[in-house]
Write an enzyme that holds these catalytic residues in place. Structure first.
Site, PDB file in Angstrom:
ATOM      1  N   PHE A  90      49.166 -31.827   9.620  1.00 58.13           N
ATOM      2  CA  PHE A  90      50.141 -32.249   8.607  1.00 58.13           C
ATOM      3  C   PHE A  90      51.541 -31.723   8.889  1.00 58.13           C
ATOM      4  O   PHE A  90      52.524 -32.322   8.484  1.00 58.13           O
ATOM      5  CB  PHE A  90      49.689 -31.806   7.206  1.00 58.13           C
ATOM      6  CG  PHE A  90      49.415 -30.336   7.088  1.00 58.13           C
ATOM      7  CD1 PHE A  90      48.166 -29.828   7.418  1.00 58.13           C
ATOM      8  CD2 PHE A  90      50.400 -29.459   6.662  1.00 58.13           C
ATOM      9  CE1 PHE A  90      47.914 -28.465   7.323  1.00 58.13           C
ATOM     10  CE2 PHE A  90      50.158 -28.101   6.557  1.00 58.13           C
ATOM     11  CZ  PHE A  90      48.905 -27.605   6.899  1.00 58.13           C
TER      12      PHE A  90
ATOM     13  N   PHE B  47      41.639 -23.557   1.952  1.00 58.89           N
ATOM     14  CA  PHE B  47      43.076 -23.619   2.199  1.00 58.89           C
ATOM     15  C   PHE B  47      43.251 -23.806   3.700  1.00 58.89           C
ATOM     16  O   PHE B  47      42.481 -23.270   4.494  1.00 58.89           O
ATOM     17  CB  PHE B  47      43.819 -22.370   1.705  1.00 58.89           C
ATOM     18  CG  PHE B  47      45.304 -22.522   1.878  1.00 58.89           C
ATOM     19  CD1 PHE B  47      46.022 -23.344   1.024  1.00 58.89           C
ATOM     20  CD2 PHE B  47      45.969 -21.911   2.925  1.00 58.89           C
ATOM     21  CE1 PHE B  47      47.392 -23.546   1.220  1.00 58.89           C
ATOM     22  CE2 PHE B  47      47.327 -22.106   3.113  1.00 58.89           C
ATOM     23  CZ  PHE B  47      48.041 -22.916   2.260  1.00 58.89           C
ATOM     24  N   THR B  48      44.286 -24.551   4.066  1.00 56.85           N
ATOM     25  CA  THR B  48      44.456 -24.999   5.461  1.00 56.85           C
ATOM     26  C   THR B  48      44.344 -23.862   6.481  1.00 56.85           C
ATOM     27  O   THR B  48      43.465 -23.873   7.343  1.00 56.85           O
ATOM     28  CB  THR B  48      45.817 -25.702   5.612  1.00 56.85           C
ATOM     29  OG1 THR B  48      46.834 -24.846   5.078  1.00 56.85           O
ATOM     30  CG2 THR B  48      45.825 -27.019   4.861  1.00 56.85           C
TER      31      THR B  48
ATOM     32  N   LYS C 285      54.696 -16.053  -1.695  1.00 54.46           N
ATOM     33  CA  LYS C 285      54.453 -16.799  -2.942  1.00 54.46           C
ATOM     34  C   LYS C 285      54.735 -15.871  -4.132  1.00 54.46           C
ATOM     35  O   LYS C 285      55.888 -15.606  -4.425  1.00 54.46           O
ATOM     36  CB  LYS C 285      53.022 -17.333  -2.969  1.00 54.46           C
ATOM     37  CG  LYS C 285      52.504 -17.832  -1.619  1.00 54.46           C
ATOM     38  CD  LYS C 285      53.153 -19.123  -1.148  1.00 54.46           C
ATOM     39  CE  LYS C 285      52.746 -19.495   0.279  1.00 54.46           C
ATOM     40  NZ  LYS C 285      51.344 -19.694   0.550  1.00 54.46           N
TER      41      LYS C 285
ATOM     42  N   TYR D  74      60.404   2.944  13.979  1.00 50.54           N
ATOM     43  CA  TYR D  74      59.299   2.187  14.556  1.00 50.54           C
ATOM     44  C   TYR D  74      57.991   2.489  13.834  1.00 50.54           C
ATOM     45  O   TYR D  74      57.177   1.590  13.602  1.00 50.54           O
ATOM     46  CB  TYR D  74      59.126   2.467  16.053  1.00 50.54           C
ATOM     47  CG  TYR D  74      58.092   1.544  16.659  1.00 50.54           C
ATOM     48  CD1 TYR D  74      58.454   0.279  17.110  1.00 50.54           C
ATOM     49  CD2 TYR D  74      56.752   1.908  16.728  1.00 50.54           C
ATOM     50  CE1 TYR D  74      57.511  -0.594  17.624  1.00 50.54           C
ATOM     51  CE2 TYR D  74      55.801   1.042  17.233  1.00 50.54           C
ATOM     52  CZ  TYR D  74      56.187  -0.214  17.684  1.00 50.54           C
ATOM     53  OH  TYR D  74      55.244  -1.077  18.176  1.00 50.54           O
TER      54      TYR D  74
ATOM     55  N   ASP E  50      41.692 -14.468  -1.737  1.00 50.94           N
ATOM     56  CA  ASP E  50      42.995 -14.940  -1.291  1.00 50.94           C
ATOM     57  C   ASP E  50      43.890 -14.706  -2.510  1.00 50.94           C
ATOM     58  O   ASP E  50      43.904 -15.496  -3.449  1.00 50.94           O
ATOM     59  CB  ASP E  50      42.953 -16.413  -0.898  1.00 50.94           C
ATOM     60  CG  ASP E  50      44.307 -16.896  -0.388  1.00 50.94           C
ATOM     61  OD1 ASP E  50      45.320 -16.264  -0.735  1.00 50.94           O
ATOM     62  OD2 ASP E  50      44.344 -17.902   0.340  1.00 50.94           O
TER      63      ASP E  50
ATOM     64  N   ARG F 139      49.246 -33.526   0.211  1.00 53.30           N
ATOM     65  CA  ARG F 139      48.027 -32.725   0.188  1.00 53.30           C
ATOM     66  C   ARG F 139      46.875 -33.697  -0.010  1.00 53.30           C
ATOM     67  O   ARG F 139      46.369 -33.892  -1.106  1.00 53.30           O
ATOM     68  CB  ARG F 139      48.075 -31.676  -0.933  1.00 53.30           C
ATOM     69  CG  ARG F 139      48.856 -30.418  -0.563  1.00 53.30           C
ATOM     70  CD  ARG F 139      48.245 -29.721   0.625  1.00 53.30           C
ATOM     71  NE  ARG F 139      48.892 -28.482   1.033  1.00 53.30           N
ATOM     72  CZ  ARG F 139      49.095 -28.138   2.311  1.00 53.30           C
ATOM     73  NH1 ARG F 139      48.802 -28.965   3.285  1.00 53.30           N
ATOM     74  NH2 ARG F 139      49.610 -26.973   2.619  1.00 53.30           N
TER      75      ARG F 139
HETATM   76  C1  LIG Z   1      50.538 -19.928   1.745  1.00 53.16           C
HETATM   77  C2  LIG Z   1      49.134 -19.611   1.574  1.00 53.16           C
HETATM   78  C3  LIG Z   1      48.407 -18.987   2.585  1.00 53.16           C
HETATM   79  C4  LIG Z   1      48.993 -18.682   3.950  1.00 53.16           C
HETATM   80  O1  LIG Z   1      50.064 -17.815   3.868  1.00 53.16           O
HETATM   81  P1  LIG Z   1      51.308 -17.871   4.876  1.00 53.16           P
HETATM   82  O2  LIG Z   1      52.189 -16.790   4.411  1.00 53.16           O
HETATM   83  O3  LIG Z   1      51.919 -19.234   4.758  1.00 53.16           O
HETATM   84  O4  LIG Z   1      50.783 -17.650   6.253  1.00 53.16           O
HETATM   85  C5  LIG Z   1      47.083 -18.692   2.333  1.00 53.16           C
HETATM   86  N1  LIG Z   1      46.504 -18.991   1.167  1.00 53.16           N
HETATM   87  C6  LIG Z   1      47.176 -19.592   0.169  1.00 53.16           C
HETATM   88  C7  LIG Z   1      46.484 -19.897  -1.118  1.00 53.16           C
HETATM   89  C8  LIG Z   1      48.506 -19.927   0.333  1.00 53.16           C
HETATM   90  O5  LIG Z   1      49.157 -20.550  -0.656  1.00 53.16           O
END
Ligand SMILES: *Cc1c(COP(=O)(O)O)cnc(C)c1O
Length: 472
Positions: free
Chosen positions: A463, A138-139, A272, A86, A229, A396
Site C-alpha cells: 500500500f 496491523f500491517t 501516535k 552516546y 500493541d 485501509r
Molecule cells: C503505527 C502503528 C504501528 C507501527 O508503528 P511505527 O511507529 O509506524 O513503526 C504498530 N501498531 C499500530 C497499532 C500502529 O498504529
C-alpha cells in the site's frame, strides 16, 4: 452509549455545552491551497496512491496521525535539554521512568519507532512454524511476525468486521476463538498473544478492561504470554472510562496503568499517543526477555540507552507520555474525531460505527457499491477525496491487506475503508468542517466515480508504494 454520540454542533440548543481544545496556538505553519487541475495532475503523478503525493500539494493532511501531531512548548523545551551522550543519556532515564510510572513495565528499550520494537519482539519470541493470535492484524506487526516464521491468526470478535455494528468494544478478543486456537495448535506453539488497543484496522475500536482481564486469565491457564500493541492504549483507556461500568470516575492514567497489568510487555509507537514525531519502545516485565532485547537492539537500532533515537527525541517522548494521559487532552483528541464522525453520520454518509479513537473510517463498500473489490473502492475514494478538496486520506482495504505470504493469493478483507486520521492538536474545527463538506461533495457524485487498476505492486507492504491507473 450516550457519550459516544457527542458532537459539538449537532444539537443547536441552549442545552448544549461546548468544549474547546485545551491548548492555544503559539506558532503556525502555512497551508497552500491548490486548484482542481493541479490536484488532478498531482494524483496522476502519484499513481493514484495518496502515500506518493508530495505533502506540499496537500491542503488538509489526514493520511495518518503517526508522527504528525503537534508537540507542546514543554516538549520543544525538552528538545533543547537533549543529552546527546552516546550512552547513559539523562533523557533515557527520564523516558524509562515515565514508562515505569504510566505503563508499569519495569524494563524497556527505546526503538526508532513502533516497528523497531515489533522486529525485536518477533525475533526474540517466535520460533519457525509458530502461531501468533491477535485481535485483528496491523500491517507492520503481522509482517514482522511472518518474517520471524509465525502465522498470524485473527481472534477478534465477529462484530469488528461489521462496520455497522454498534458494539462498544469491537476490539475485544473472542475468547472462544482463542481457546479453540490453543486447543488446535497447542500452547507451546503460541509464543504470545498480541493484543492491540485500540484496534487500528477495525476503525480505532477499543477493547474492554473485562475482556483484557479474561484474555489474561485464559492465557495464564495455558502459560501463554500477552504482549500489547500499546501504540494507542491511552485512547483505549479513554473509551474504557467513557463506556465501561465502574470506570467513569477513574483517571485515564489510572485506567491505562491497570490495563497494562494484564500483559507481559508492550510494543509502542510513540508517534501516535505519545505526541512525538519519531520514537518508540519495547517494554517488558521479564528480565530474561529484557536481556535478549538489550543485546538485539544494539544490532538493529542502537545501544540499549538510545535505540536509534537522539537524546532530545527521548526527552520529547518522556514529556509526551505525561501530556498524553491528561484527561482534558484525551477528551479533546477523541472529541475532534467524534465531531467529524457525527457530522458525516448526520448527512447519511456510510462510516464505521461507533466512531473510533483516532480516525473516521469511510465505508467504501457502501459509499461506492457499484465497484467490485478488485476495482479498489477505498483506493479510488481516497484519490477522489484528494481531487475534490486537497484532502489526503489513506486506503485501509484490499490494497493494505496484501497477499498471503505462502500462497501469494490476494486477501479479500471484509472491511474496505478510507481512513480520515486526525493528527493530535493540529487542525481546528473549521478544518474538520471543510473535510466533511469535501466528503459530502464526493458522496453527491458517487455514481459517476469509476475504479482503478494496479499497475505496480511492491513485494512488501504494497500500500505504501503501489501505483494505479483509472479504469478506461
Ligand atoms: C503505527 C502503528 C504501528 C507501527 O508503528 P511505527 O511507529 O509506524 O513503526 C504498530 N501498531 C499500530 C497499532 C500502529 O498504529
Amino acid at each position: 452509549m450516550s457519550n459516544i454520540i457527542r458532537g459539538k454542533t449537532i444539537v443547536e440548543s441552549r442545552e448544549r455545552r461546548s468544549w474547546a481544545e485545551p491548548y492555544k496556538i503559539k506558532m503556525v505553519e502555512r497551508l497552500k491551497t491548490t486548484t482542481r487541475e493541479q490536484r488532478l495532475r498531482a494524483i496522476a503523478e502519484a499513481g493514484y496512491n495518496t502515500f506518493l503525493l508530495r505533502s506540499k500539494d496537500v491542503y488538509i493532511d489526514l493520511l495518518t496521525d503517526s508522527g504528525t501531531s503537534a508537540m507542546s512548548d514543554h516538549q520543544w523545551a525538552g528538545i533543547m535539554m537533549g543529552d546527546e551522550a552516546y550512552s547513559g543519556s539523562e533523557n533515557f532515564y527520564h523516558l524509562e521512568a515515565a514508562v515505569q510510572k504510566f505503563y508499569g513495565f519495569p524494563y524497556m528499550v527505546p526503538t526508532h519507532q513502533g516497528r523497531g520494537a515489533e522486529h525485536l519482539l518477533s525475533r526474540i519470541m517466535i520460533r519457525q512454524g509458530q502461531t501468533v493470535p491477535g485481535n485483528m492484524y496491523f500491517t507492520t506487526t503481522r509482517l514482522h511476525q511472518e518474517l520471524a516464521g509465525a502465522t498470524f491468526v485473527d481472534v477478534i470478535i465477529d462484530e469488528a468486521h461489521d462496520p455497522a455494528s454498534l458494539h462498544p468494544f469491537k476490539g475485544n478478543v473472542d475468547l472462544a476463538k482463542l481457546q479453540a486456537l490453543i486447543d488446535r495448535e497447542g500452547a507451546d506453539n503460541i509464543p504470545y498473544v498480541c493484543v492491540a488497543a485500540t484496534v487500528n484496522m477495525a476503525g480505532g475500536q477499543p477493547i474492554s478492561m473485562q475482556n483484557m482481564r479474561d484474555v489474561h486469565a485464559l492465557c495464564a491457564r495455558h502459560g501463554i504470554k500477552i504482549f500489547l500493541d500499546a501504540t494507542r492504549a491511552v485512547e483505549n483507556a479513554y473509551f474504557i472510562q467513557q463506556r465501561e461500568e465502574g470506570y467513569k470516575n477513574r483517571s485515564v492514567a489510572s485506567i491505562l496503568h491497570e490495563f497494562c497489568v494484564y500483559s507481559d510487555g508492550a510494543t509502542m509507537s510513540g508517534k501516535k499517543d505519545l505526541l512525538v514525531n519519531i520514537g518508540g519502545f519495547l517494554a517488558m516485565r521479564d528480565p530474561n526477555i529484557y536481556q535478549q532485547a538489550s543485546s538485539l537492539v544494539v544490532v538493529f537500532e542502537g545501544m540499549h540507552t538510545y535505540g536509534g533515537l537522539a537524546g532530545r527525541d527521548m526527552e520529547a517522548m518522556a514529556r509526551g507520555i505525561e501530556e498524553a494521559v491528561d484527561d482534558d487532552h484525551i477528551r479533546a483528541r477523541v472529541g475532534q474525531v467524534e465531531y467529524l464522525g457525527e457530522k458525516l453520520i448526520g448527512w447519511g454518509i456510510p462510516i464505521v460505527l461507533p466512531v473510533g479513537g483516532h480516525a473516521v473510517y469511510l465505508d467504501a463498500k457502501r459509499f461506492l457499491p457499484h465497484l467490485t473489490q478488485d476495482q479498489f473502492p477505498a483506493q479510488t475514494l481516497a484519490a477522489e477525496l484528494y481531487i475534490q478538496g486537497g484532502i489526503r486520506s489513506m486506503e485501509r482495504g484490499i490494497v493494505s491487506a496484501g497477499r498471503d505470504p505462502v500462497t501469494g493469493a490476494q486477501r479479500y478483507p471484509k472491511l474496505e475503508l478510507v481512513r480520515l486520521t486526525i493528527p493530535r492538536r493540529v487542525y481546528t474545527q473549521a478544518h474538520l468542517d471543510v473535510t466533511a463538506e469535501s466528503v459530502a461533495d464526493c458522496f453527491d457524485r458517487r455514481a459517476s466515480i469509476t475504479g482503478l487498476t494496479m499497475t505496480y505492486e511492491p513485494q512488501y507492504l504494497r500500500f505504501f508504494q503501489a501505483r494505479f491507473e483509472p479504469i478506461a
